[in-house]
Motif scaffolding. Structure first.
Motif, PDB file in Angstrom:
ATOM      1  N   GLY A   4       0.845  -1.187   0.000  1.00 54.55           N
ATOM      2  CA  GLY A   4       0.000   0.000   0.000  1.00 54.55           C
ATOM      3  C   GLY A   4       0.878   1.232   0.000  1.00 54.55           C
ATOM      4  N   ARG A   5       0.332   2.343  -0.422  1.00 54.40           N
ATOM      5  CA  ARG A   5       1.110   3.576  -0.539  1.00 54.40           C
ATOM      6  C   ARG A   5       1.599   4.051   0.821  1.00 54.40           C
ATOM      7  N   VAL A   6       2.913   4.134   0.965  1.00 54.38           N
ATOM      8  CA  VAL A   6       3.522   4.627   2.199  1.00 54.38           C
ATOM      9  C   VAL A   6       3.418   6.147   2.194  1.00 54.38           C
ATOM     10  N   THR A   7       2.825   6.689   3.244  1.00 49.93           N
ATOM     11  CA  THR A   7       2.622   8.135   3.314  1.00 49.93           C
ATOM     12  C   THR A   7       3.455   8.799   4.397  1.00 49.93           C
ATOM     13  N   ARG A   8       3.869   8.007   5.399  1.00 54.79           N
ATOM     14  CA  ARG A   8       4.643   8.577   6.506  1.00 54.79           C
ATOM     15  C   ARG A   8       5.692   7.583   6.967  1.00 54.79           C
ATOM     16  N   LEU A   9       6.718   8.117   7.628  1.00 55.57           N
ATOM     17  CA  LEU A   9       7.718   7.281   8.267  1.00 55.57           C
ATOM     18  C   LEU A   9       8.112   7.924   9.579  1.00 55.57           C
ATOM     19  N   ALA A  10       8.657   7.110  10.463  1.00 60.10           N
ATOM     20  CA  ALA A  10       9.202   7.583  11.725  1.00 60.10           C
ATOM     21  C   ALA A  10      10.547   6.903  11.920  1.00 60.10           C
ATOM     22  N   ALA A  11      11.488   7.643  12.475  1.00 57.09           N
ATOM     23  CA  ALA A  11      12.822   7.101  12.723  1.00 57.09           C
ATOM     24  C   ALA A  11      13.485   7.912  13.834  1.00 57.09           C
ATOM     25  N   HIS A  12      14.570   7.378  14.346  1.00 56.91           N
ATOM     26  CA  HIS A  12      15.349   8.085  15.358  1.00 56.91           C
ATOM     27  C   HIS A  12      16.233   9.102  14.657  1.00 56.91           C
ATOM     28  N   ARG A  13      16.288  10.291  15.160  1.00 56.58           N
ATOM     29  CA  ARG A  13      17.033  11.379  14.528  1.00 56.58           C
ATOM     30  C   ARG A  13      18.518  11.065  14.374  1.00 56.58           C
ATOM     31  N   SER A  14      19.111  10.364  15.332  1.00 56.93           N
ATOM     32  CA  SER A  14      20.553  10.093  15.282  1.00 56.93           C
ATOM     33  C   SER A  14      20.930   9.074  14.209  1.00 56.93           C
ATOM     34  N   ALA A  15      19.955   8.365  13.659  1.00 57.46           N
ATOM     35  CA  ALA A  15      20.243   7.294  12.698  1.00 57.46           C
ATOM     36  C   ALA A  15      20.572   7.804  11.302  1.00 57.46           C
ATOM     37  N   TRP A  16      20.155   9.010  10.973  1.00 62.23           N
ATOM     38  CA  TRP A  16      20.314   9.526   9.616  1.00 62.23           C
ATOM     39  C   TRP A  16      20.915  10.929   9.664  1.00 62.23           C
ATOM     40  N   PRO A  17      21.990  11.192   8.917  1.00 59.20           N
ATOM     41  CA  PRO A  17      22.602  12.525   8.929  1.00 59.20           C
ATOM     42  C   PRO A  17      21.653  13.616   8.405  1.00 59.20           C
ATOM     43  N   GLN A  18      20.830  13.282   7.434  1.00 58.48           N
ATOM     44  CA  GLN A  18      19.847  14.223   6.914  1.00 58.48           C
ATOM     45  C   GLN A  18      18.486  13.815   7.454  1.00 58.48           C
ATOM     46  N   ALA A  19      17.727  14.789   7.925  1.00 64.75           N
ATOM     47  CA  ALA A  19      16.419  14.481   8.486  1.00 64.75           C
ATOM     48  C   ALA A  19      15.359  15.435   7.944  1.00 64.75           C
ATOM     49  N   PRO A  20      15.092  15.369   6.643  1.00 60.92           N
ATOM     50  CA  PRO A  20      14.058  16.245   6.090  1.00 60.92           C
ATOM     51  C   PRO A  20      12.667  15.788   6.519  1.00 60.92           C
ATOM     52  N   CYS A  21      11.749  16.732   6.596  1.00 63.80           N
ATOM     53  CA  CYS A  21      10.365  16.396   6.975  1.00 63.80           C
ATOM     54  C   CYS A  21       9.571  15.864   5.791  1.00 63.80           C
ATOM     55  N   ASP A  22       9.947  16.263   4.596  1.00 63.00           N
ATOM     56  CA  ASP A  22       9.281  15.799   3.380  1.00 63.00           C
ATOM     57  C   ASP A  22      10.304  15.092   2.505  1.00 63.00           C
ATOM     58  N   LEU A  23       9.994  13.850   2.135  1.00 63.36           N
ATOM     59  CA  LEU A  23      10.890  13.052   1.306  1.00 63.36           C
ATOM     60  C   LEU A  23      10.168  12.684   0.019  1.00 63.36           C
TER      61      LEU A  23
END
Length: 159
Positions: free
Chosen positions: A63-82
């Motif tokens: 199904g169409r993925v519309t949102r994600l959640a992750a820990h901030r420290s896991a990714w160097p870039q953390a944009p709100c819209d991907l």
């Protein structure tokens, strides 16, 4: 083990038209979800570059993925819209209370999937063991526990 998702752009090109398949394993759908529903092994820690192949695999099969959640420290870039093919995935970033080795995907009206994120630079044999364990319905370990278990295994290399 890999979900067929097309091909991935070479590192020097940022065009999403040629995605390499996401390296992904999922728990069988006939089993209830555990702390993780499978594992994703991105090729880098560049989430905007890696996410389109993962989302394409889920959009086609779940199904169409519309949102994600992750820990901030896991990714160097953390944009709100991907941006991904055909739509945008909204991201929520946590600094506590969220497993730093997991990513949570949401599909509207379908539910959520929590995935172990296998570190990109990990040795292939260790990554394969982690991916298999994360998809095993008999195991009920969190993403962090799976990584800790793998790091204690002989021949695990650097995790």
């Amino acid at each position: 083990m890999n979900a067929p998702t097309g091909q991935r752009a070479s590192p020097d090109r940022k065009q999403p038209s040629s995605l390499r398949p996401a390296r992904l394993t999922l728990r069988p759908p006939s089993f209830p979800p555990g702390p993780v529903s499978g594992a994703w092994w991105p090729r880098s820690d560049d989430l905007p570059a890696e996410l389109p192949a993962l989302i394409e695999a889920f959009d086609a099969s779940w199904g169409r993925v519309t949102r994600l959640a992750a820990h901030r420290s896991a990714w160097p870039q953390a944009p709100c819209d991907l941006p991904v093919a055909g739509h945008t995935v909204r991201a929520a970033w946590y600094t506590s209370g969220f497993d730093p080795h997991a990513i949570r995907l949401f599909a509207y009206g379908v539910g959520r999937r929590d995935l172990l994120v296998v570190p990109p630079g990990i040795e292939e044999a260790t990554a394969e063991r982690l991916m298999t364990a994360a998809a095993d319905p008999a195991l009920h370990l969190t993403a962090t526990a799976l990584l800790a278990d793998a790091s204690e295994s002989p021949g695990a290399g650097d995790i």
